[in-house]
Write a protein that holds these residues in place. Sequence first.
Motif, PDB file in Angstrom:
ATOM      1  N   UNK A 180      -5.008   3.765  13.170  1.00 36.99           N
ATOM      2  CA  UNK A 180      -5.824   3.128  12.133  1.00 36.99           C
ATOM      3  C   UNK A 180      -6.120   1.681  12.501  1.00 36.99           C
ATOM      4  N   UNK A 181      -7.298   1.270  12.107  1.00 36.53           N
ATOM      5  CA  UNK A 181      -7.721  -0.127  12.225  1.00 36.53           C
ATOM      6  C   UNK A 181      -7.979  -0.642  10.813  1.00 36.53           C
ATOM      7  N   UNK A 182      -7.968  -1.969  10.665  1.00 40.46           N
ATOM      8  CA  UNK A 182      -8.140  -2.562   9.336  1.00 40.46           C
ATOM      9  C   UNK A 182      -9.299  -3.551   9.363  1.00 40.46           C
ATOM     10  N   UNK A 183     -10.002  -3.619   8.245  1.00 42.22           N
ATOM     11  CA  UNK A 183     -11.078  -4.587   8.061  1.00 42.22           C
ATOM     12  C   UNK A 183     -10.835  -5.305   6.732  1.00 42.22           C
ATOM     13  N   UNK A 184     -10.083  -6.435   6.769  1.00 38.42           N
ATOM     14  CA  UNK A 184      -9.757  -7.133   5.517  1.00 38.42           C
ATOM     15  C   UNK A 184     -10.855  -8.104   5.093  1.00 38.42           C
ATOM     16  N   UNK A 185     -11.015  -8.227   3.797  1.00 40.53           N
ATOM     17  CA  UNK A 185     -11.927  -9.210   3.215  1.00 40.53           C
ATOM     18  C   UNK A 185     -11.164  -9.940   2.116  1.00 40.53           C
ATOM     19  N   UNK A 219      -2.159  -9.580   5.505  1.00 46.65           N
ATOM     20  CA  UNK A 219      -1.034  -8.642   5.530  1.00 46.65           C
ATOM     21  C   UNK A 219      -1.370  -7.289   6.105  1.00 46.65           C
ATOM     22  N   UNK A 220      -2.655  -6.964   6.236  1.00 45.00           N
ATOM     23  CA  UNK A 220      -3.051  -5.656   6.773  1.00 45.00           C
ATOM     24  C   UNK A 220      -3.077  -5.718   8.293  1.00 45.00           C
ATOM     25  N   UNK A 221      -2.432  -4.756   8.949  1.00 40.37           N
ATOM     26  CA  UNK A 221      -2.402  -4.707  10.411  1.00 40.37           C
ATOM     27  C   UNK A 221      -2.723  -3.305  10.881  1.00 40.37           C
ATOM     28  N   UNK A 222      -3.363  -3.211  12.060  1.00 41.00           N
ATOM     29  CA  UNK A 222      -3.651  -1.920  12.667  1.00 41.00           C
ATOM     30  C   UNK A 222      -2.356  -1.307  13.188  1.00 41.00           C
ATOM     31  N   UNK A 247       0.841  -1.192   0.000  1.00 42.76           N
ATOM     32  CA  UNK A 247       0.000   0.000   0.000  1.00 42.76           C
ATOM     33  C   UNK A 247       0.880   1.246   0.000  1.00 42.76           C
ATOM     34  N   UNK A 248       0.276   2.352  -0.415  1.00 46.03           N
ATOM     35  CA  UNK A 248       0.941   3.654  -0.355  1.00 46.03           C
ATOM     36  C   UNK A 248      -0.128   4.653   0.075  1.00 46.03           C
ATOM     37  N   UNK A 254       2.555   1.745   4.609  1.00 46.53           N
ATOM     38  CA  UNK A 254       3.029   0.866   3.531  1.00 46.53           C
ATOM     39  C   UNK A 254       3.037  -0.569   4.047  1.00 46.53           C
ATOM     40  N   UNK A 255       2.109  -1.375   3.562  1.00 50.96           N
ATOM     41  CA  UNK A 255       2.003  -2.766   3.989  1.00 50.96           C
ATOM     42  C   UNK A 255       1.775  -3.651   2.763  1.00 50.96           C
TER      43      UNK A 255
END
Length: 545
Positions: free
Chosen positions: A234-239, A243-246, A219-220, A257-258
């Motif tokens: 920030x929090x993340x809600x993956x579907x 690889x996405x982390x808060x 990500x950028x 950047x993740x």
Amino acid sequence: LTTTMTIVVHPLPTVIPSVITQSFCSGGTTNINLLSNVSGATFSWTATATTITGQSGSVTGSGATSINQTLILNANQVAAGQVTYVIVAEANGCLGAPVTVVVTVNPIPNVIVSPTSLAQTICSGQATNISFSGAINNTVYSWSVVSSVGVSGALNGSGTAINQTLTTTGLSQGTVVYEVTPSLNGCTGTPQRITVTVNPVPEIFGSATHPDLCSGESTFISVSTFNATTVFNWVVEPVGVSGATAGTATGSSILIAQPLTTTGNTRGYVDYIITPLLTGCPGIPITVRVYVDPLPVVSLTDGTICVDGAGVPFQTYVLDSGLNDVNYDFIWTFESGTIPVAIIPGATSATYTATQVGTYTVVATNSITNCVSNIASAVVTATNPATSLTVTQSEYFSDNATLVVTVTGGNGTLLYQLDQGALQESNVFTGVTGGTHDITVVDTQGCTYLTQKVLVIDYPKYFTPNGDGYNDTWNIIGLNQPDAKLYIFDRYGKLLKQLSATTASEGWNGIYNNEKLPSTDYWFTLDYTENGTQKQFKAHFSLKR
């Protein structure tokens, strides 16, 4: 004797106070002026009260013509008190009728502010929560805005609470000072001041849209604000994505950047919900949705091409990427040894027909997402076909007829088939029935294909001459030797039939001298040649009707 006397009758003096009733706040001073209808009258009075201090009766001979006394309610007295003055005028030795003056002393109200610290901190856009109370019921509270620096929304007012929405007018902290004054029955208490600090709410700048990613890319996400001490949470809600982390970061601008990877073979996404926080005040969050497209997955299987003895290919091998030509673009390459050859011209389809020995690679690009696959490779080797086959049969008339197939030439992995049976790795077939059979030899590389018909020599153990078209005659199977001599006997050794042991022979139908012989066992002898050696075979079979 007559005596003359003069009798002077003085009028009774009357007190004429300036007020009959008086009311003021605790700590106030009476102002009662005393007059009389008789000139030169003097005044005296008594003062009576229970919850007040400061009152007193007259002093004899003082000649006071007014009552000026400071009256104070007793401590913790929340109800009004009264002082009763009883005033008498005296003139010419005469006392007039007493006159009563009642003075009411009202309590001074107080104000208790909550919070008791007289200070409050809120975020811009929030409402104050300042409430008032006091020791005396029915106290009226009013407030004024003493100062307002960098804040809007502060107004004068009255009531039992200040609930006003305050907003900073700039990017810095602002303050408002309220002064609250209690009043009751015209008595004003000591004002209290409350300072409200208003912290600005951080504003986040950044785009809620993000370019689509291919699986494995990072990500950028760039967001910013005005204050370098701003904390971004920030929090993340993956579907369908990993690889996405808060997280959290501080600064006037940050970059998230993740690397993200799809968890399946379909498109997924992650919502990044980013909230700025400054001096405990959260700003309005933004949600950045990042779509992640899967990479095309290609796979190739090693194979072979068939070459003749001179090394010239006569059969190619199709390399299949497992994808289609509609949604993907392909680039095929070929290596010979360690020297890479240029991309194969025109090789842009999902499959490629290999005509050379070597290593082939392919890369697929999704024509919609532009995501590029892994590099798949396959090794194509050369295989020579087998050139001939021979079949060796076990001894004629054995109880377990066996065929052994021998193949000449070729370097492929061979498979063997008897008639239409299953392919097998073994070159030996056992328990083969008598008659004509087809032997087929192939290799797993698809280069070899050899066939041969084989006659297995045997005889039927029984026959059923009933005219149904099945097993109606009896003869030796597969021998086809015109010089062979075949004789059939009954159980007593009587010759019943001499047959030709050839495929053209009609065989024996169970008839002797135009008579149908009964169901029983019959015997035969066969003189034949096997592998150049003269042999005789004797056995019996059954006739069944």
